[in-house]
Design a protein around this motif. Structure first.
Motif, PDB file in Angstrom:
ATOM      1  N   ASP A 141       0.840  -1.211   0.000  1.00 14.66           N
ATOM      2  CA  ASP A 141       0.000   0.000   0.000  1.00 14.66           C
ATOM      3  C   ASP A 141       0.871   1.255   0.000  1.00 14.66           C
ATOM      4  O   ASP A 141       0.590   2.227  -0.702  1.00 14.66           O
ATOM      5  CB  ASP A 141      -0.928   0.008   1.221  1.00 14.66           C
ATOM      6  CG  ASP A 141      -2.092  -0.954   1.065  1.00 14.66           C
ATOM      7  OD1 ASP A 141      -2.361  -1.379  -0.075  1.00 14.66           O
ATOM      8  OD2 ASP A 141      -2.726  -1.302   2.082  1.00 14.66           O
ATOM      9  N   SER A 142       1.923   1.217   0.814  1.00 15.96           N
ATOM     10  CA  SER A 142       2.839   2.355   0.881  1.00 15.96           C
ATOM     11  C   SER A 142       3.567   2.532  -0.454  1.00 15.96           C
ATOM     12  O   SER A 142       3.777   3.664  -0.923  1.00 15.96           O
ATOM     13  CB  SER A 142       3.856   2.128   2.003  1.00 15.96           C
ATOM     14  OG  SER A 142       4.836   3.127   2.015  1.00 15.96           O
ATOM     15  N   SER A 184       1.259   4.084  -3.134  1.00 13.82           N
ATOM     16  CA  SER A 184       0.993   5.514  -2.918  1.00 13.82           C
ATOM     17  C   SER A 184       2.163   6.397  -3.352  1.00 13.82           C
ATOM     18  O   SER A 184       1.987   7.605  -3.560  1.00 13.82           O
ATOM     19  CB  SER A 184       0.682   5.773  -1.439  1.00 13.82           C
ATOM     20  OG  SER A 184       1.818   5.515  -0.630  1.00 13.82           O
ATOM     21  N   SER A 185       3.339   5.802  -3.481  1.00  9.51           N
ATOM     22  CA  SER A 185       4.521   6.598  -3.835  1.00  9.51           C
ATOM     23  C   SER A 185       4.861   6.526  -5.320  1.00  9.51           C
ATOM     24  O   SER A 185       5.762   7.221  -5.789  1.00  9.51           O
ATOM     25  CB  SER A 185       5.728   6.124  -3.021  1.00  9.51           C
ATOM     26  OG  SER A 185       6.096   4.799  -3.388  1.00  9.51           O
ATOM     27  N   ARG A 186       4.146   5.713  -6.092  1.00 10.06           N
ATOM     28  CA  ARG A 186       4.503   5.508  -7.496  1.00 10.06           C
ATOM     29  C   ARG A 186       3.677   6.371  -8.454  1.00 10.06           C
ATOM     30  O   ARG A 186       2.516   6.648  -8.201  1.00 10.06           O
ATOM     31  CB  ARG A 186       4.340   4.029  -7.861  1.00 10.06           C
ATOM     32  CG  ARG A 186       5.465   3.168  -7.315  1.00 10.06           C
ATOM     33  CD  ARG A 186       5.288   1.701  -7.619  1.00 10.06           C
ATOM     34  NE  ARG A 186       6.534   0.973  -7.395  1.00 10.06           N
ATOM     35  CZ  ARG A 186       6.646  -0.350  -7.384  1.00 10.06           C
ATOM     36  NH1 ARG A 186       5.581  -1.102  -7.613  1.00 10.06           N
ATOM     37  NH2 ARG A 186       7.808  -0.924  -7.176  1.00 10.06           N
ATOM     38  N   ARG A 187       4.312   6.727  -9.537  1.00  5.53           N
ATOM     39  CA  ARG A 187       3.613   7.432 -10.619  1.00  5.53           C
ATOM     40  C   ARG A 187       3.404   6.453 -11.760  1.00  5.53           C
ATOM     41  O   ARG A 187       4.344   5.779 -12.202  1.00  5.53           O
ATOM     42  CB  ARG A 187       4.434   8.625 -11.092  1.00  5.53           C
ATOM     43  CG  ARG A 187       4.579   9.717 -10.040  1.00  5.53           C
ATOM     44  CD  ARG A 187       5.352  10.892 -10.592  1.00  5.53           C
ATOM     45  NE  ARG A 187       4.655  11.511 -11.723  1.00  5.53           N
ATOM     46  CZ  ARG A 187       5.159  12.518 -12.425  1.00  5.53           C
ATOM     47  NH1 ARG A 187       6.348  13.013 -12.137  1.00  5.53           N
ATOM     48  NH2 ARG A 187       4.461  13.021 -13.440  1.00  5.53           N
ATOM     49  N   CYS A 189       1.793  -0.325 -10.414  1.00  2.91           N
ATOM     50  CA  CYS A 189       1.649   1.021  -9.872  1.00  2.91           C
ATOM     51  C   CYS A 189       0.507   1.134  -8.856  1.00  2.91           C
ATOM     52  O   CYS A 189       0.653   1.784  -7.823  1.00  2.91           O
ATOM     53  CB  CYS A 189       1.417   1.991 -11.019  1.00  2.91           C
ATOM     54  SG  CYS A 189       1.160   3.708 -10.527  1.00  2.91           S
ATOM     55  N   MET A 190      -0.625   0.459  -9.133  1.00  6.47           N
ATOM     56  CA  MET A 190      -1.826   0.659  -8.313  1.00  6.47           C
ATOM     57  C   MET A 190      -2.430  -0.616  -7.734  1.00  6.47           C
ATOM     58  O   MET A 190      -3.495  -0.559  -7.133  1.00  6.47           O
ATOM     59  CB  MET A 190      -2.894   1.391  -9.129  1.00  6.47           C
ATOM     60  CG  MET A 190      -2.603   2.848  -9.352  1.00  6.47           C
ATOM     61  SD  MET A 190      -4.064   3.721  -9.963  1.00  6.47           S
ATOM     62  CE  MET A 190      -3.519   5.417  -9.845  1.00  6.47           C
ATOM     63  N   ALA A 200      17.420  -5.809   0.892  1.00  6.63           N
ATOM     64  CA  ALA A 200      17.187  -6.763   1.985  1.00  6.63           C
ATOM     65  C   ALA A 200      16.474  -6.139   3.183  1.00  6.63           C
ATOM     66  O   ALA A 200      15.772  -6.835   3.926  1.00  6.63           O
ATOM     67  CB  ALA A 200      18.520  -7.368   2.434  1.00  6.63           C
ATOM     68  N   ALA A 201      16.643  -4.861   3.399  1.00  8.14           N
ATOM     69  CA  ALA A 201      16.076  -4.213   4.592  1.00  8.14           C
ATOM     70  C   ALA A 201      14.614  -3.811   4.423  1.00  8.14           C
ATOM     71  O   ALA A 201      13.920  -3.551   5.411  1.00  8.14           O
ATOM     72  CB  ALA A 201      16.900  -2.982   4.943  1.00  8.14           C
ATOM     73  N   ASP A 202      14.127  -3.773   3.194  1.00  4.99           N
ATOM     74  CA  ASP A 202      12.757  -3.308   2.961  1.00  4.99           C
ATOM     75  C   ASP A 202      11.719  -4.315   3.442  1.00  4.99           C
ATOM     76  O   ASP A 202      12.031  -5.486   3.691  1.00  4.99           O
ATOM     77  CB  ASP A 202      12.554  -3.005   1.482  1.00  4.99           C
ATOM     78  CG  ASP A 202      13.262  -1.721   1.071  1.00  4.99           C
ATOM     79  OD1 ASP A 202      13.987  -1.150   1.905  1.00  4.99           O
ATOM     80  OD2 ASP A 202      13.105  -1.297  -0.090  1.00  4.99           O
ATOM     81  N   ALA A 203      10.480  -3.851   3.561  1.00  2.00           N
ATOM     82  CA  ALA A 203       9.349  -4.670   4.040  1.00  2.00           C
ATOM     83  C   ALA A 203       9.652  -5.227   5.420  1.00  2.00           C
ATOM     84  O   ALA A 203       9.405  -6.390   5.721  1.00  2.00           O
ATOM     85  CB  ALA A 203       9.044  -5.804   3.064  1.00  2.00           C
TER      86      ALA A 203
END
Length: 219
Positions: free
Chosen positions: A114-115, A118-121, A143-144, A205-208
């Protein structure tokens, strides 16, 4: 008993199972054991082994010995059935714990996506991309989310990626992206280059929240 406890590698559950074995052997050797002894021997063996494992060996404290007594108490005539029930109950608890962890992980993934959305075009553009670009819908959903659709405006001759609610049966990642390191997956690499001909997969590796996420970068 102390020797048996050491053989169980200081395992709390391992000592309970050894107590069952000890009690069964004892009762089979002394078949004329009085009625009260048939309950005293198993219960005592279980409590002593549990105490040895958790006090003398591990140095840990048993919070409630009544729980140990309840788990160890059994009818000597049906000790195998009781043993099986204990194992089944433990397996069910492990299954419930695993489901709780899985549910928590899925919620974390959903919040991360979700995050990300919201940050993508989105790659809206002129012309009817629905027919001319085979991976336009894939980029739109990247994207959505899985419910997104391409909508073409004939008057403006323009295609727009429009949000629609997705459901659990829909995929949640697109263009080769994935949780974990998916860079070595040829199918994911192909999906990424379909979305972006000059694209590549990049792993963080640090994401999510430590699960790690593989992104499809446009260049």
């Amino acid at each position: 008993l102390k020797h048996l406890a050491q053989e169980a590698n200081h395992s709390f559950w391992g000592n309970r199972l050894l107590a069952f074995q000890f009690s069964s052997r004892f009762l089979s050797r002394y078949p004329r054991m009085p009625f009260w002894g048939r309950y005293a021997v198993p219960g005592t063996a279980c409590l002593v082994l549990g105490a040895l494992a958790n006090h003398a060996l591990d140095g840990q404290v048993v919070d409630d010995l009544s729980d140990v007594a309840e788990a160890c108490a059994f009818d000597s005539k049906n000790d195998e059935e009781t043993h099986l029930r204990l194992l089944q109950r433990r397996a069910l608890q492990k299954h419930a714990d695993a489901r709780a962890v899985s549910s928590s992980t899925e919620a974390l993934k959903a919040a991360f996506l979700d995050s990300l959305y919201s940050s993508r075009r989105c790659d809206d553009g002129p012309g009817d991309l629905r027919d001319t670009d085979v991976c336009a819908l894939e980029r739109c959903q990247r994207c959505m989310g899985g419910g997104a659709e391409l909508e073409y405006d004939e008057v403006k001759n323009y295609t727009t990626c429009t949000y629609h609610t997705s459901n659990a049966s829909m995929p949640s990642t697109f263009c080769g992206e994935s949780f974990g390191d998916g860079r070595a997956n040829e199918e994911r690499v192909a999906k990424c280059t379909c979305c972006y001909p000059n694209g590549h997969l990049s792993f963080s590796a640090a994401d999510a929240d430590g699960l790690g996420y593989t992104y499809c970068r446009s260049r």
